[in-house]
Design a protein around this motif. Sequence first.
Motif, PDB file in Angstrom:
ATOM      1  N   SER A  89       0.836  -1.192   0.000  1.00 35.39           N
ATOM      2  CA  SER A  89       0.000   0.000   0.000  1.00 35.39           C
ATOM      3  C   SER A  89       0.879   1.253   0.000  1.00 35.39           C
ATOM      4  O   SER A  89       1.990   1.249   0.542  1.00 35.39           O
ATOM      5  CB  SER A  89      -0.926   0.017   1.213  1.00 35.39           C
ATOM      6  N   PRO A  90       0.403   2.346  -0.615  1.00 35.67           N
ATOM      7  CA  PRO A  90       1.238   3.562  -0.706  1.00 35.67           C
ATOM      8  C   PRO A  90       1.626   4.137   0.647  1.00 35.67           C
ATOM      9  O   PRO A  90       2.738   4.625   0.821  1.00 35.67           O
ATOM     10  CB  PRO A  90       0.359   4.536  -1.502  1.00 35.67           C
ATOM     11  N   LEU A  91       0.714   4.083   1.634  1.00 36.55           N
ATOM     12  CA  LEU A  91       1.036   4.635   2.947  1.00 36.55           C
ATOM     13  C   LEU A  91       2.105   3.797   3.646  1.00 36.55           C
ATOM     14  O   LEU A  91       3.063   4.341   4.220  1.00 36.55           O
ATOM     15  CB  LEU A  91      -0.220   4.714   3.816  1.00 36.55           C
ATOM     16  N   ALA A  92       1.966   2.461   3.609  1.00 37.31           N
ATOM     17  CA  ALA A  92       2.963   1.587   4.231  1.00 37.31           C
ATOM     18  C   ALA A  92       4.320   1.757   3.551  1.00 37.31           C
ATOM     19  O   ALA A  92       5.365   1.800   4.214  1.00 37.31           O
ATOM     20  CB  ALA A  92       2.511   0.132   4.158  1.00 37.31           C
ATOM     21  N   LEU A  93       4.314   1.866   2.230  1.00 37.26           N
ATOM     22  CA  LEU A  93       5.570   2.041   1.496  1.00 37.26           C
ATOM     23  C   LEU A  93       6.208   3.382   1.832  1.00 37.26           C
ATOM     24  O   LEU A  93       7.431   3.476   2.022  1.00 37.26           O
ATOM     25  CB  LEU A  93       5.305   1.946  -0.001  1.00 37.26           C
ATOM     26  N   PHE A  94       5.395   4.434   1.936  1.00 31.13           N
ATOM     27  CA  PHE A  94       5.899   5.766   2.278  1.00 31.13           C
ATOM     28  C   PHE A  94       6.572   5.764   3.642  1.00 31.13           C
ATOM     29  O   PHE A  94       7.689   6.276   3.801  1.00 31.13           O
ATOM     30  CB  PHE A  94       4.739   6.758   2.242  1.00 31.13           C
ATOM     31  N   PHE A  96       7.834   3.243   5.305  1.00 32.52           N
ATOM     32  CA  PHE A  96       9.061   2.443   5.293  1.00 32.52           C
ATOM     33  C   PHE A  96      10.195   3.181   4.584  1.00 32.52           C
ATOM     34  O   PHE A  96      11.341   3.172   5.043  1.00 32.52           O
ATOM     35  CB  PHE A  96       8.816   1.099   4.606  1.00 32.52           C
ATOM     36  N   MET A  97       9.881   3.843   3.466  1.00 33.30           N
ATOM     37  CA  MET A  97      10.915   4.554   2.722  1.00 33.30           C
ATOM     38  C   MET A  97      11.434   5.763   3.491  1.00 33.30           C
ATOM     39  O   MET A  97      12.622   6.090   3.418  1.00 33.30           O
ATOM     40  CB  MET A  97      10.384   4.987   1.357  1.00 33.30           C
ATOM     41  N   ILE A  98      10.555   6.430   4.246  1.00 36.32           N
ATOM     42  CA  ILE A  98      11.013   7.545   5.077  1.00 36.32           C
ATOM     43  C   ILE A  98      11.982   7.037   6.142  1.00 36.32           C
ATOM     44  O   ILE A  98      13.035   7.641   6.398  1.00 36.32           O
ATOM     45  CB  ILE A  98       9.814   8.251   5.736  1.00 36.32           C
ATOM     46  N   PHE A  99      11.639   5.901   6.758  1.00 40.49           N
ATOM     47  CA  PHE A  99      12.552   5.304   7.737  1.00 40.49           C
ATOM     48  C   PHE A  99      13.885   4.946   7.084  1.00 40.49           C
ATOM     49  O   PHE A  99      14.954   5.241   7.630  1.00 40.49           O
ATOM     50  CB  PHE A  99      11.914   4.055   8.350  1.00 40.49           C
ATOM     51  N   LEU A 100      13.826   4.319   5.906  1.00 40.84           N
ATOM     52  CA  LEU A 100      15.054   3.919   5.217  1.00 40.84           C
ATOM     53  C   LEU A 100      15.895   5.137   4.854  1.00 40.84           C
ATOM     54  O   LEU A 100      17.122   5.127   5.007  1.00 40.84           O
ATOM     55  CB  LEU A 100      14.693   3.130   3.959  1.00 40.84           C
ATOM     56  N   MET A 101      15.243   6.209   4.395  1.00 40.29           N
ATOM     57  CA  MET A 101      15.977   7.406   3.997  1.00 40.29           C
ATOM     58  C   MET A 101      16.719   8.015   5.175  1.00 40.29           C
ATOM     59  O   MET A 101      17.920   8.316   5.077  1.00 40.29           O
ATOM     60  CB  MET A 101      15.007   8.434   3.401  1.00 40.29           C
ATOM     61  N   TYR A 193       7.997  14.694  11.375  1.00 39.21           N
ATOM     62  CA  TYR A 193       6.962  15.466  10.699  1.00 39.21           C
ATOM     63  C   TYR A 193       6.971  15.263   9.190  1.00 39.21           C
ATOM     64  O   TYR A 193       6.411  16.078   8.451  1.00 39.21           O
ATOM     65  CB  TYR A 193       7.125  16.951  11.024  1.00 39.21           C
ATOM     66  N   ALA A 194       7.566  14.173   8.726  1.00 38.76           N
ATOM     67  CA  ALA A 194       7.630  13.911   7.286  1.00 38.76           C
ATOM     68  C   ALA A 194       6.246  13.777   6.667  1.00 38.76           C
ATOM     69  O   ALA A 194       6.044  14.107   5.493  1.00 38.76           O
ATOM     70  CB  ALA A 194       8.452  12.654   7.018  1.00 38.76           C
ATOM     71  N   ALA A 232      12.116   9.309  -1.625  1.00 39.05           N
ATOM     72  CA  ALA A 232      12.807   8.887  -0.407  1.00 39.05           C
ATOM     73  C   ALA A 232      13.792   7.760  -0.711  1.00 39.05           C
ATOM     74  O   ALA A 232      14.911   7.738  -0.183  1.00 39.05           O
ATOM     75  CB  ALA A 232      11.798   8.448   0.650  1.00 39.05           C
ATOM     76  N   LEU A 233      13.374   6.834  -1.568  1.00 39.08           N
ATOM     77  CA  LEU A 233      14.281   5.761  -1.978  1.00 39.08           C
ATOM     78  C   LEU A 233      15.470   6.329  -2.743  1.00 39.08           C
ATOM     79  O   LEU A 233      16.617   5.893  -2.547  1.00 39.08           O
ATOM     80  CB  LEU A 233      13.517   4.751  -2.843  1.00 39.08           C
TER      81      LEU A 233
END
Length: 304
Positions: A89-94, A96-101, A193-194, A232-233
Amino acid sequence: MNAASVPSSDAAGHASACANCETPLQGAYCHACGQSAHVHRSLLHLAEELLHGTLHFETKAWRTLPALLFQPGRLTREYIEGRRARYVSPLALFLFMIFLMFFTLSLGGPVSAPASDMAQESVAVQVDTPDAAASSAFATERRLTPAQRVKLRTELDGKLPAALVPSVEKKIAHAIENPELLLYKMKSGAAKYAFLIVPFSLPLLWLLFVFQRRFGLYDHAVFVLYSLSAMALLAALLSLLDLAGLGVLALALAVCAPPVHLYAQLKGCYGLGRFAALWRCGLLLLWAGAVMLLYTLLVTLISM
């Protein structure tokens, strides 16, 4: 055990009602809530569930990430139209990618986090001894002189309400005297606050398609979340390239990848022609710059 807590069974010993919602079963899964008819109660099954959940996410991720990078328009359109089981899902991916970034960005950061809140507070205290200053991860030798403080007060007078001047002066002076602490707080605040980038990004996208009623705010929100996930990726990749000493390649990707990706996503998601996608892409890039500037300013103000 209370009899009401035991799921009803037929003569053969099979459950005849769902253990979760007590709906009569018509197959291997409850048609009302989706829970399996067979309820496992073993430690081995806990391990099986963990393995299944991990592999299931990875299967979705391996479908989602290539589409996000190379076919972002198709990915966004398919998710909007309901073909969602195969994708993250876009929210879950967002998220996770913010955390990874921020994780990859922290690898190259010169500022380390303090051991405790007490360590953060100790930075604001004026230290007098060299040993005390050296013991703080954020302490600096810079202190504003009385003349510099007077100049700062003069700059603020007339630009802010008189009641706010002392408070703002104190925050600015503290930020100037402790730049490392401010940088650390900004990194922490940027991660917290991302999510604000999403509502900041929606207004222009909505205006660009305001006369096309087949596209609603939900469509635009999915578009923004997948687009921000890709950026973010990209930021995480650029950080790793920079750490590896490939700064020139990182700079080239930073300049070329965002407009190309945004153009492809616009064209594929909204079914636009080349010219329609190009001018919208240009406006969105300008808006993205303004959003990032506003976001950075907001994070800075919160961190001071």
